[in-house]
Design a protein around this motif. Structure first.
Motif, PDB file in Angstrom:
ATOM      1  N   LEU A 182       0.833  -1.207   0.000  1.00 53.16           N
ATOM      2  CA  LEU A 182       0.000   0.000   0.000  1.00 53.16           C
ATOM      3  C   LEU A 182       0.868   1.259   0.000  1.00 53.16           C
ATOM      4  O   LEU A 182       0.550   2.259  -0.637  1.00 53.16           O
ATOM      5  N   ARG A 183       1.998   1.178   0.718  1.00 51.18           N
ATOM      6  CA  ARG A 183       2.889   2.342   0.833  1.00 51.18           C
ATOM      7  C   ARG A 183       3.379   2.777  -0.548  1.00 51.18           C
ATOM      8  O   ARG A 183       3.479   3.967  -0.843  1.00 51.18           O
ATOM      9  N   SER A 184       3.633   1.797  -1.400  1.00 51.43           N
ATOM     10  CA  SER A 184       4.160   2.131  -2.720  1.00 51.43           C
ATOM     11  C   SER A 184       3.111   2.816  -3.606  1.00 51.43           C
ATOM     12  O   SER A 184       3.447   3.451  -4.600  1.00 51.43           O
ATOM     13  N   LEU A 185       1.808   2.715  -3.196  1.00 51.10           N
ATOM     14  CA  LEU A 185       0.744   3.319  -4.005  1.00 51.10           C
ATOM     15  C   LEU A 185       0.406   4.744  -3.583  1.00 51.10           C
ATOM     16  O   LEU A 185      -0.345   5.443  -4.265  1.00 51.10           O
ATOM     17  N   ALA A 186       0.935   5.160  -2.435  1.00 51.40           N
ATOM     18  CA  ALA A 186       0.562   6.485  -1.907  1.00 51.40           C
ATOM     19  C   ALA A 186       1.079   7.601  -2.816  1.00 51.40           C
ATOM     20  O   ALA A 186       2.227   7.571  -3.247  1.00 51.40           O
ATOM     21  N   GLY A 187       0.210   8.558  -3.106  1.00 47.91           N
ATOM     22  CA  GLY A 187       0.606   9.669  -3.984  1.00 47.91           C
ATOM     23  C   GLY A 187       0.055  10.989  -3.492  1.00 47.91           C
ATOM     24  O   GLY A 187       0.023  11.247  -2.288  1.00 47.91           O
ATOM     25  N   TRP A 188      -0.400  11.816  -4.439  1.00 45.80           N
ATOM     26  CA  TRP A 188      -0.847  13.172  -4.103  1.00 45.80           C
ATOM     27  C   TRP A 188      -2.037  13.175  -3.169  1.00 45.80           C
ATOM     28  O   TRP A 188      -2.153  14.041  -2.312  1.00 45.80           O
ATOM     29  N   LEU A 189      -2.925  12.165  -3.309  1.00 47.16           N
ATOM     30  CA  LEU A 189      -4.124  12.134  -2.460  1.00 47.16           C
ATOM     31  C   LEU A 189      -3.745  11.919  -0.998  1.00 47.16           C
ATOM     32  O   LEU A 189      -4.315  12.543  -0.099  1.00 47.16           O
ATOM     33  N   PHE A 190      -2.763  11.058  -0.782  1.00 46.15           N
ATOM     34  CA  PHE A 190      -2.324  10.829   0.590  1.00 46.15           C
ATOM     35  C   PHE A 190      -1.698  12.112   1.160  1.00 46.15           C
ATOM     36  O   PHE A 190      -1.940  12.463   2.315  1.00 46.15           O
ATOM     37  N   SER A 191      -0.919  12.816   0.324  1.00 47.82           N
ATOM     38  CA  SER A 191      -0.313  14.080   0.781  1.00 47.82           C
ATOM     39  C   SER A 191      -1.405  15.083   1.144  1.00 47.82           C
ATOM     40  O   SER A 191      -1.320  15.772   2.164  1.00 47.82           O
ATOM     41  N   TRP A 192      -2.447  15.146   0.307  1.00 48.99           N
ATOM     42  CA  TRP A 192      -3.553  16.073   0.581  1.00 48.99           C
ATOM     43  C   TRP A 192      -4.241  15.713   1.900  1.00 48.99           C
ATOM     44  O   TRP A 192      -4.507  16.559   2.748  1.00 48.99           O
ATOM     45  N   LYS A 193      -4.509  14.404   2.068  1.00 44.28           N
ATOM     46  CA  LYS A 193      -5.215  13.981   3.277  1.00 44.28           C
ATOM     47  C   LYS A 193      -4.352  14.181   4.529  1.00 44.28           C
ATOM     48  O   LYS A 193      -4.865  14.501   5.596  1.00 44.28           O
ATOM     49  N   MET A 194      -3.050  14.015   4.378  1.00 47.42           N
ATOM     50  CA  MET A 194      -2.161  14.288   5.515  1.00 47.42           C
ATOM     51  C   MET A 194      -2.181  15.778   5.863  1.00 47.42           C
ATOM     52  O   MET A 194      -2.127  16.151   7.039  1.00 47.42           O
ATOM     53  N   SER A 195      -2.263  16.625   4.832  1.00 43.45           N
ATOM     54  CA  SER A 195      -2.327  18.073   5.071  1.00 43.45           C
ATOM     55  C   SER A 195      -3.602  18.432   5.833  1.00 43.45           C
ATOM     56  O   SER A 195      -3.571  19.252   6.761  1.00 43.45           O
ATOM     57  N   VAL A 196      -4.724  17.800   5.443  1.00 42.22           N
ATOM     58  CA  VAL A 196      -5.995  18.055   6.153  1.00 42.22           C
ATOM     59  C   VAL A 196      -5.861  17.615   7.611  1.00 42.22           C
ATOM     60  O   VAL A 196      -6.234  18.346   8.535  1.00 42.22           O
ATOM     61  N   LEU A 197      -5.295  16.423   7.809  1.00 31.74           N
ATOM     62  CA  LEU A 197      -5.138  15.910   9.173  1.00 31.74           C
ATOM     63  C   LEU A 197      -4.245  16.834  10.004  1.00 31.74           C
ATOM     64  O   LEU A 197      -4.571  17.161  11.152  1.00 31.74           O
ATOM     65  N   LEU A 198      -3.126  17.261   9.422  1.00 31.21           N
ATOM     66  CA  LEU A 198      -2.215  18.134  10.164  1.00 31.21           C
ATOM     67  C   LEU A 198      -2.879  19.462  10.507  1.00 31.21           C
ATOM     68  O   LEU A 198      -2.714  19.982  11.614  1.00 31.21           O
ATOM     69  N   ALA A 199      -3.666  19.999   9.564  1.00 30.70           N
ATOM     70  CA  ALA A 199      -4.374  21.265   9.834  1.00 30.70           C
ATOM     71  C   ALA A 199      -5.355  21.087  10.992  1.00 30.70           C
ATOM     72  O   ALA A 199      -5.425  21.934  11.899  1.00 30.70           O
TER      73      ALA A 199
END
Lengths: 305, 57
Positions: A182-199
């Protein structure tokens, strides 16, 4: 003060138990897989992602979106019925006592830092932002899956895919840590969702439960039931001295004697714990009924806020 | 925030009626959902990893 401390401890214990009971598939965190047993037929009451490796039940918001997005499912009666059942019985008690993501935000708010309090000049802005969760419910949870289903034949779980920080925290991070595929599939969507979580995490340090207040569609649903839910707040007018201590204590900044059963109250019980007169009762039914009957008062004087 | 006389009120008849009506609708929705075996559909989705939820899409 002792009452308040006891109330906070009691709530923390219930929140911890709710989290542990709902996410007891511990082995999933090690293997990077999710539980696939029959318990997942039942939706958990709180915002608990069903892709969390530990989750034993389904997420009500995820299931609702799946039901609306699926052309063969059409109307998800079962999920709607469960949401309504939780709402009618408990209202936003679920948010205050059972939701793991609400609990997580509360822990973040304990971090020592300057806190943003609601100033008089910000009341209008606050009122507008409170509608954010209704917009989230109507726009991303209901309309987007339905519209896409109508246009393309199959809808998407828009809230889960583009917003839900609970999914990122409880499912995305543990699964990607434990599962290399799964880690190898992470892309822009994961980055976006991490940004939402961090905010949300940064805001949670500054503001008490910002996601629950302004964005959570599940909170919006339970908020609609708060006025009529069986678990409710009752204020005794004969005991209330209008000292305002309950309102000042309320972490959600609800004016308890006037709007105690409004959509924002999460039934944390801190108002009742600090009331010097014992005028506030939180629970099923009304304590006043018994008191009034014992005093020989007309039952019609019973007051439910 | 604190006004001298809170507008304390009973649960109105309308609210009580809404509560009863919603209770009936809830029971009906659950019954229909169970009869249509929707729990199986919930299970089908919930036992697969939701790629959107974990940020893979």
């Amino acid at each position: 003060m002792a009452n308040l401390k006891r109330q906070k401890t009691k709530r923390n214990i219930v929140q911890a138990l709710a989290f542990l009971l709902g996410n007891a598939n511990v082995s999933g965190f090690v293997t990077g897989t999710i539980y696939q047993g029959p318990l997942k037929r039942v939706c958990l009451p709180g915002l608990n992602c069903y892709s969390c490796p530990g989750a034993l039940g389904a997420c009500p918001i995820g299931s609702l979106q799946n039901g609306l997005a699926d052309p063969f499912w059409r109307i998800p009666f079962y999920v709607l019925g469960l949401l309504s059942l939780f709402g009618l019985l408990l209202g936003r008690f679920v948010c205050g006592w059972l939701c793991p993501f609400g609990w997580f935000q509360e822990w973040l708010h304990k971090i020592k830092s300057p806190k943003l309090k609601l100033a008089r000049s910000h009341v209008r802005l606050h009122q507008i932002l409170l509608q954010g969760k209704i917009a989230m419910l109507a726009g991303l949870v209901i309309l987007t899956p339905l519209l896409l289903r109508w246009l393309t034949g199959y809808g998407i779980t828009a809230f889960c895919t583009y917003v839900c920080p609970s999914g990122t925290l409880m499912a995305g991070i543990p699964l990607l840590l434990a599962n290399e595929g799964l880690r190898s599939l992470a892309g822009w969507l994961f980055s976006w969702k991490m940004s939402v979580l961090l905010a949300v995490m940064v805001l949670s340090v500054l503001i008490y439960r910002p996601f629950c207040r302004y964005l959570c569609p599940l909170g919006a649903i339970y908020g609609l039931f708060n006025r009529i839910s069986l678990y409710r707040i009752t204020v005794d007018p004969q005991l209330c001295t209008h000292c305002g201590r309950c309102t000042r204590q309320c972490p959600m900044q609800v004016p308890i004697p006037y709007d105690g059963n409004g959509p924002e109250c999460i039934r944390c019980g801190e108002c009742a714990a600090v009331c010097p007169e014992g005028a506030i009762h939180i629970g099923f039914g009304s304590q006043l009924k018994k008191t009034n009957q014992a005093c020989g008062l007309n039952e019609k004087r019973e007051v439910e806020q | 925030m604190t006004r001298p006389h809170p507008p304390i009120r009973q649960l109105t008849h309308a609210e009580t009626r809404v509560r009863v009506l919603l209770g009936a609708v809830t029971a009906l929705a659950l019954l229909v959902g169970l009869l249509r075996d929707e729990t199986r559909l919930v299970l089908q989705r919930a036992i697969q990893i939701c790629l959107g939820c974990i940020g893979i899409g």
